[in-house]
Write a protein that holds these residues in place. Structure first.
Motif, short mmCIF file in Angstrom:
data_model
loop_
_atom_site.label_atom_id
_atom_site.label_comp_id
_atom_site.label_asym_id
_atom_site.label_seq_id
_atom_site.Cartn_x
_atom_site.Cartn_y
_atom_site.Cartn_z
N PHE A 159 0.93 -1.13 0.08
CA PHE A 159 -0.09 0.02 0.15
C PHE A 159 0.72 1.33 -0.09
CE2 PHE A 159 0.36 -1.77 4.27
CZ PHE A 159 0.98 -0.89 5.03
N VAL A 160 0.13 2.13 -0.26
CA VAL A 160 0.78 3.66 -0.33
C VAL A 160 0.33 4.54 0.94
CG1 VAL A 160 0.96 5.88 -1.42
CG2 VAL A 160 1.04 3.74 -2.85
N SER B 143 6.37 9.82 -7.12
CA SER B 143 7.01 8.56 -7.06
C SER B 143 5.99 7.45 -6.70
CB SER B 143 8.02 8.49 -5.92
OG SER B 143 7.67 8.80 -4.93
N ASP B 144 4.82 7.64 -6.05
CA ASP B 144 3.75 6.63 -5.70
C ASP B 144 2.48 6.81 -6.65
OD1 ASP B 144 5.32 5.57 -3.87
OD2 ASP B 144 4.59 7.17 -2.32
N ILE B 145 2.56 7.80 -7.50
CA ILE B 145 1.20 8.15 -8.22
C ILE B 145 1.10 7.02 -9.11
CG2 ILE B 145 2.01 9.74 -9.68
CD1 ILE B 145 -1.46 10.04 -7.98
N GLY B 146 2.08 6.43 -9.62
CA GLY B 146 1.92 5.55 -10.60
C GLY B 146 1.58 4.23 -10.47
N ARG B 147 1.53 3.97 -9.09
CA ARG B 147 0.73 2.56 -8.48
C ARG B 147 -0.70 2.78 -8.19
NH1 ARG B 147 4.15 0.65 -3.78
NH2 ARG B 147 4.74 2.94 -3.56
N ILE B 148 -1.14 4.11 -8.26
CA ILE B 148 -2.62 4.39 -7.86
C ILE B 148 -3.61 4.16 -9.10
CG2 ILE B 148 -4.40 6.10 -6.78
CD1 ILE B 148 -1.94 5.00 -5.05
N ASN C 293 -5.23 10.00 7.69
CA ASN C 293 -4.02 9.30 7.59
C ASN C 293 -4.42 7.92 6.62
OD1 ASN C 293 -2.44 11.16 9.41
ND2 ASN C 293 -3.52 9.80 11.04
N VAL C 294 -4.11 8.00 5.36
CA VAL C 294 -4.67 7.14 4.34
C VAL C 294 -3.63 6.06 4.09
CG1 VAL C 294 -5.54 7.10 2.10
CG2 VAL C 294 -5.94 9.23 3.66
N ARG C 295 -4.19 4.97 3.88
CA ARG C 295 -3.55 3.77 3.30
C ARG C 295 -4.41 3.49 2.06
NH1 ARG C 295 -0.88 -0.36 7.72
NH2 ARG C 295 0.52 1.13 8.94
N ILE C 296 -3.54 3.45 1.01
CA ILE C 296 -4.12 3.08 -0.57
C ILE C 296 -3.66 1.68 -0.83
CG2 ILE C 296 -4.72 3.54 -2.75
CD1 ILE C 296 -4.69 6.32 -1.91
N LYS D 206 5.90 -8.27 -2.45
CA LYS D 206 6.50 -7.74 -1.12
C LYS D 206 5.61 -6.77 -0.48
CE LYS D 206 11.43 -8.43 -1.82
NZ LYS D 206 12.90 -7.59 -1.84
N GLY D 207 5.20 -6.92 0.75
CA GLY D 207 4.48 -5.90 1.46
C GLY D 207 5.16 -5.03 2.07
N GLN D 208 4.47 -4.40 3.15
CA GLN D 208 5.27 -3.50 4.04
C GLN D 208 6.16 -4.18 5.06
OE1 GLN D 208 3.99 -1.17 1.58
NE2 GLN D 208 4.95 0.19 3.43
#
Length: 359
Positions: A40-41, A224-229, A287-290, A342-344
């Motif tokens: 997640f992001v 850097s993260d928008i490409g995965r959304i 506080n968001v997790r996508i 791979k997760g967090q």
């Protein structure tokens, strides 16, 4: 004495040898198990109503009365405030008087036209009989033409007066500040007696949220993260008001307009969330997790297990591959695996002779 010295030296040597022996190895292990691996992001954002309407004013003047306050539930067409209508009523009365005057002028000029037409037609017959001169006939013809033109001018003037009357009526109606939608007043920016000026920019008097049961979180996602959304991805978030409650939503929009603050570029990913209990207030920090990828009920190990390498033990696995060390009979053994996600904190693995429950 000699025997005593020899005994002391022997005891010292024995103690030194025992002290320098390496301690037995102890390993911190984790159990191989099945579970959910999630990637997640993490980001932050603000809770906002889906539709927010800014209610302003088209005319200027002092606020005479206010009928809506904070948290007031309003209906479309409901009166929320009123601007002093006296100057606009005077302008309307003046416009009515001007229109009445223009209509009276038209009636007067219509009478003059009828007389001019009668004189023109009479002198036209008399000219053929030689009773009047050509100059008299030409004068009557000119007067008749001017009278006809005056009628058209009066009709145009009446149209102008009607337009001015309608404009005065519109301005008078705009002194009533009404709600354009059903909703809840979340902001009131004026008080009774305050003068609002709409000369250059329409001032915002009220802010109305159309439906507080449907909210959205506007998040700031780094470039850097928008490409995965992706639209449709699941998201969870918490707010400081309810730190132990997790709200769930879904990504409904990724806005391509960049937001640049101190040379840091972010993008707005909109997350829609239901708010049936009205727990979420506009402006709350979320506080968001996508969740960008998720595999359920898979074989997983901690990420640290993929980076572990025991000292003094040679692995038979090529260094370019992934491996997990399993403790069998108190001895670590390297097992080659394939990492699929791979997760967090955990990673999904496939392949290899690894069993659930091993350490």
């Amino acid at each position: 004495m000699i025997l005593t010295v020899i005994l002391v030296l022997a005891l010292g040597a024995t103690a030194t040898w025992w002290w320098m022996q390496p301690a037995p190895r102890r390993y911190i292990t984790a159990v191989v198990k099945r579970g959910d691996v999630t990637r997640f992001v993490v980001t932050t954002g603000n809770v906002n109503p889906v539709v927010t309407v800014q209610v302003g004013t088209y005319v200027s003047g002092p606020i005479q009365a206010i009928y809506c306050d904070f948290n007031t539930k309003v209906k479309a067409g409901q009166l929320c405030a009123k601007i002093d209508p006296k100057p606009f009523q005077v302008a309307l009365d003046q416009a009515v008087a001007n229109l009445t005057s223009a209509n009276a002028q038209l009636r007067k000029d219509e009478s003059s036209l009828a007389y001019a037409k009668s004189s023109y037609e009479r002198d036209k017959r008399l000219l053929k009989e030689g009773i009047v001169s050509q100059d008299t006939f030409d004068s009557d013809k000119s007067i008749y033409g001017q009278a006809r033109a005056q009628i058209k001018l009066d009709q145009a003037t009446i149209l102008q007066r009607k337009a001015a009357l309608e404009g005065a009526q519109v301005n008078l109606d705009y002194t009533n500040i009404i709600s354009p939608v059903d909703g809840t007043v979340v902001s009131r920016n004026v008080d009774v007696g305050q003068t609002v000026a709409a000369s250059f920019q329409t001032p915002t008097l009220f802010l109305i949220a159309q439906d507080l049961k449907k909210m959205q979180v506007d998040t700031n996602v780094s470039e850097s993260d928008i490409g995965r959304i992706r639209v449709g991805q699941r998201a969870t978030f918490t707010v400081d008001a309810y730190p132990h409650k997790t709200f769930e939503g879904k990504v409904t929009q990724i806005r391509k307009a960049p937001i640049t603050v101190q040379n840091v570029v972010t993008y707005d990913a909109v997350i829609s969330v239901a708010n049936p209990d009205l727990l979420l207030f506009p402006g709350m920090t979320a506080n968001v997790r996508i969740v960008t990828k998720e595999h359920k009920n898979v074989l997983m190990v901690p990420l640290q297990a993929l980076q572990f390498m025991p000292n003094g033990i040679v692995s038979e696995v090529p260094t370019r591959g992934q491996q997990v060390w399993i403790l069998r009979q108190e001895h670590p053994i390297a097992i080659p695996v394939t990492v699929t996600l791979k997760g967090q904190a955990t990673a999904e693995i496939a392949g290899g002779a690894i069993k659930i429950g091993e350490h």
